[in-house]
Write a protein that holds these residues in place. Structure first.
Motif, short mmCIF file in Angstrom:
data_model
loop_
_atom_site.label_atom_id
_atom_site.label_comp_id
_atom_site.label_asym_id
_atom_site.label_seq_id
_atom_site.Cartn_x
_atom_site.Cartn_y
_atom_site.Cartn_z
N VAL A 160 -24.67 4.88 -51.79
CA VAL A 160 -25.03 6.30 -51.89
C VAL A 160 -26.23 6.58 -50.99
CG1 VAL A 160 -25.78 8.17 -53.41
CG2 VAL A 160 -24.18 6.43 -54.27
N SER A 161 -26.06 7.53 -50.11
CA SER A 161 -27.14 7.99 -49.24
C SER A 161 -27.56 9.39 -49.68
CB SER A 161 -26.66 8.03 -47.78
OG SER A 161 -27.53 8.81 -46.98
N LEU A 162 -28.83 9.53 -50.05
CA LEU A 162 -29.40 10.83 -50.40
C LEU A 162 -30.24 11.30 -49.22
CD1 LEU A 162 -30.63 10.01 -54.03
CD2 LEU A 162 -28.42 10.97 -53.33
N SER A 163 -29.83 12.41 -48.60
CA SER A 163 -30.58 12.91 -47.46
C SER A 163 -31.00 14.36 -47.70
CB SER A 163 -29.78 12.77 -46.16
OG SER A 163 -28.64 13.60 -46.17
N TYR A 164 -32.01 14.78 -46.95
CA TYR A 164 -32.67 16.07 -47.17
C TYR A 164 -32.97 16.68 -45.81
CZ TYR A 164 -33.30 13.76 -51.68
OH TYR A 164 -33.08 13.07 -52.87
N ASP A 165 -32.34 17.80 -45.49
CA ASP A 165 -32.46 18.39 -44.17
C ASP A 165 -33.54 19.46 -44.08
OD1 ASP A 165 -30.35 16.79 -43.43
OD2 ASP A 165 -28.97 18.43 -42.97
N ASP A 166 -34.07 19.64 -42.88
CA ASP A 166 -34.85 20.80 -42.45
C ASP A 166 -36.36 20.71 -42.67
OD1 ASP A 166 -32.37 21.79 -41.79
OD2 ASP A 166 -32.37 23.41 -43.27
N ALA A 167 -36.88 19.63 -43.27
CA ALA A 167 -38.33 19.49 -43.47
C ALA A 167 -38.89 20.64 -44.30
CB ALA A 167 -39.07 19.39 -42.13
N LEU A 168 -38.60 20.66 -45.58
CA LEU A 168 -38.97 21.76 -46.47
C LEU A 168 -40.10 21.36 -47.41
CD1 LEU A 168 -35.36 22.91 -47.42
CD2 LEU A 168 -36.81 23.78 -45.58
N ASN A 169 -40.90 22.35 -47.80
CA ASN A 169 -42.00 22.09 -48.73
C ASN A 169 -41.51 21.48 -50.04
OD1 ASN A 169 -44.50 22.99 -47.45
ND2 ASN A 169 -43.63 25.04 -47.50
N SER A 170 -40.38 21.98 -50.55
CA SER A 170 -39.89 21.49 -51.83
C SER A 170 -39.48 20.03 -51.78
CB SER A 170 -38.71 22.35 -52.33
OG SER A 170 -37.58 22.21 -51.49
N GLN A 171 -39.19 19.51 -50.60
CA GLN A 171 -38.85 18.10 -50.47
C GLN A 171 -40.10 17.24 -50.68
OE1 GLN A 171 -37.00 18.00 -46.61
NE2 GLN A 171 -35.25 19.22 -47.30
N ASP B 146 -42.86 18.35 -52.26
CA ASP B 146 -43.41 18.67 -53.58
C ASP B 146 -42.57 18.12 -54.73
OD1 ASP B 146 -45.43 20.10 -52.31
OD2 ASP B 146 -44.38 22.03 -52.49
N ASN B 147 -41.25 18.13 -54.56
CA ASN B 147 -40.36 17.81 -55.68
C ASN B 147 -39.46 16.61 -55.45
OD1 ASN B 147 -41.39 20.15 -56.94
ND2 ASN B 147 -39.84 21.44 -55.97
N ALA B 148 -38.83 16.54 -54.28
CA ALA B 148 -37.85 15.48 -54.05
C ALA B 148 -38.49 14.10 -53.96
CB ALA B 148 -37.04 15.76 -52.79
N GLY C 40 -33.06 22.39 -50.18
CA GLY C 40 -34.15 22.62 -51.12
C GLY C 40 -33.93 21.93 -52.45
N ILE C 41 -35.04 21.46 -53.04
CA ILE C 41 -35.02 20.88 -54.37
C ILE C 41 -36.00 21.66 -55.24
CG2 ILE C 41 -35.41 18.82 -55.77
CD1 ILE C 41 -33.04 18.57 -53.85
N GLY C 42 -35.47 22.51 -56.11
CA GLY C 42 -36.33 23.35 -56.94
C GLY C 42 -37.03 24.45 -56.16
N GLY C 43 -36.47 24.83 -55.03
CA GLY C 43 -37.06 25.89 -54.20
C GLY C 43 -36.46 25.84 -52.81
N ASP C 44 -36.90 26.77 -51.94
CA ASP C 44 -36.40 26.88 -50.57
C ASP C 44 -34.91 27.27 -50.56
OD1 ASP C 44 -38.88 26.22 -49.22
OD2 ASP C 44 -38.56 24.16 -49.88
N HIS C 45 -34.19 26.97 -49.48
CA HIS C 45 -32.82 27.45 -49.35
C HIS C 45 -31.80 26.36 -49.68
CE1 HIS C 45 -33.90 25.81 -45.33
NE2 HIS C 45 -32.64 25.38 -45.32
#
Length: 259
Positions: free
Chosen positions: A33-44, A46-48, A212-217
Motif C-alpha cells: 500500500v502506497s499512501l501519497s499526498y499531492d500538491d504540498a498542502l498545509n493540511s498535510q 498539520d494533519n497527515a 487535503g486531510i481535514g482541510g484544503d481541496h
C-alpha cells in the motif's frame, strides 16, 4: 460531487508495457500500500504527517514546488524527509490541460495544451534540483499533475522517464493489472478500508492518492484518514505500507530475474 474512490491506472495515465514477472513483498504480505499526498498542502503538514507518524507509517508527498506552502514551511518539509517520508516531484507549477473538463482554473501559462515536451522536461528537471536541495535525495519518483501528459507536441512522459525510478500510474516494471489507484474525495474511513481489502484480494500494489486531510481541496476528514491508518497499522502482516519510492525500489530490484 464526490470523485469515484477507485480508478484504473489507464484512466489517469497511459501505462507502458509491463513485466510479466511475479512480484513478492518483503515479509510475505498479500499486498503493498502506497499512501501519497499531492500538491504540498498545509493540511498535510498539520494533519497527515502527525497521523502517519503516530502509527509509525510513512507517506509520499508530491510537492508543487512553486506553492507558498513549500517556501513558507520549508523546514517542516525538510524534517518530514529526515523522518523517512518521501518528497516526490509534482512539477514546479502544476500544469494541466485546459481543454479537459473541470480545468477552468488553469492559468494560461500553465496550460499543458500549449506546453512542449522539451518545456516539461526542463520544468521537471528544475523541480528535481529544488527537491535535492531540500532533502539531499538523488532517487526520485514523479506524479504528473492532474494525470495529464499530453502537450502540444505529444506525451512528455517518455522525455522524463530517465529522471525517475518510477512514475506513478505509468509504471513499466509492474505486471499488467497489478496496480490499482484511488483518488479519495470525502470518503469515509470504512470506504477507504473496504477499497484496500477489495483490491488486495488479488495481491498487487494499492495506491491511494490523497490531497487535503481535514482541510484544503479534494479532502477526506482527519477521522477517515486516521481510521485507515489504524487499520493498516494493525494489519502489517497482510499489507506492506511504505513510501512509493521504497516500494518501487523493491519492485525494480526483482526485475532482472525476469530477463
Amino acid at each position: 460531487m464526490k470523485r469515484p474512490l477507485w480508478a484504473a491506472a489507464a484512466l489517469l495515465f497511459c501505462s507502458s508495457a509491463a513485466s510479466s514477472a511475479t512480484i513478492t513483498w518483503p515479509n510475505g504480505q498479500k499486498a503493498a500500500v502506497s499512501l501519497s499526498y499531492d500538491d504540498a498542502l498545509n493540511s498535510q503538514l498539520d494533519n497527515a504527517i502527525p497521523a502517519l507518524e503516530q502509527h509509525n507509517l510513512r507517506g509520499s508527498f508530491y510537492l508543487t514546488l512553486a506553492s507558498d506552502v513549500v517556501s513558507a514551511r520549508l523546514g517542516e518539509w525538510r524534517t518530514a524527509a529526515a523522518n523517512g517520508h518521501e518528497l516526490g516531484n509534482h512539477t514546479l507549477y502544476h500544469p494541466c490541460s485546459k481543454s479537459q473538463p473541470g480545468t477552468d482554473w488553469v492559468l494560461p501559462f500553465n496550460d499543458m495544451d500549449k506546453r512542449t515536451r522539451a518545456q516539461m522536461r526542463a520544468e521537471v528537471m528544475l523541480a528535481n534540483g529544488y527537491l535535492l536541495a531540500i532533502d539531499g535525495q538523488q532517487e526520485r519518483t514523479f506524479t504528473p499533475p492532474c494525470g495529464h501528459t499530453e502537450t502540444s507536441d505529444g506525451n512528455y512522459l517518455p522525455d522524463v522517464r530517465d529522471l525517475f525510478i518510477s512514475i506513478k500510474g505509468a509504471e513499466t516494471s509492474l505486471p499488467k493489472g497489478f496496480s490499482s489507484l484511488a483518488l479519495p474525495d470525502g470518503q469515509s474511513g470504512k470506504e477507504l478500508i473496504d477499497f484496500v481489502k477489495r483490491e488486495a484480494k488479488d495481491g498487487g500494489l494499492i495506491q491511494i492518492i490523497f490531497h487535503g486531510i481535514g482541510g484544503d481541496h479534494l479532502a477526506v476528514s482527519s477521522e477517515a484518514h486516521a481510521e485507515l491508518l489504524t487499520f493498516l497499522d494493525a494489519n502489517r502482516d497482510i499489507y506492506w505500507t511504505d513510501t512509493y519510492r521504497t516500494i518501487m525500489r523493491h519492485v525494480n530490484a526483482q526485475q532482472p530475474a525476469d530477463k
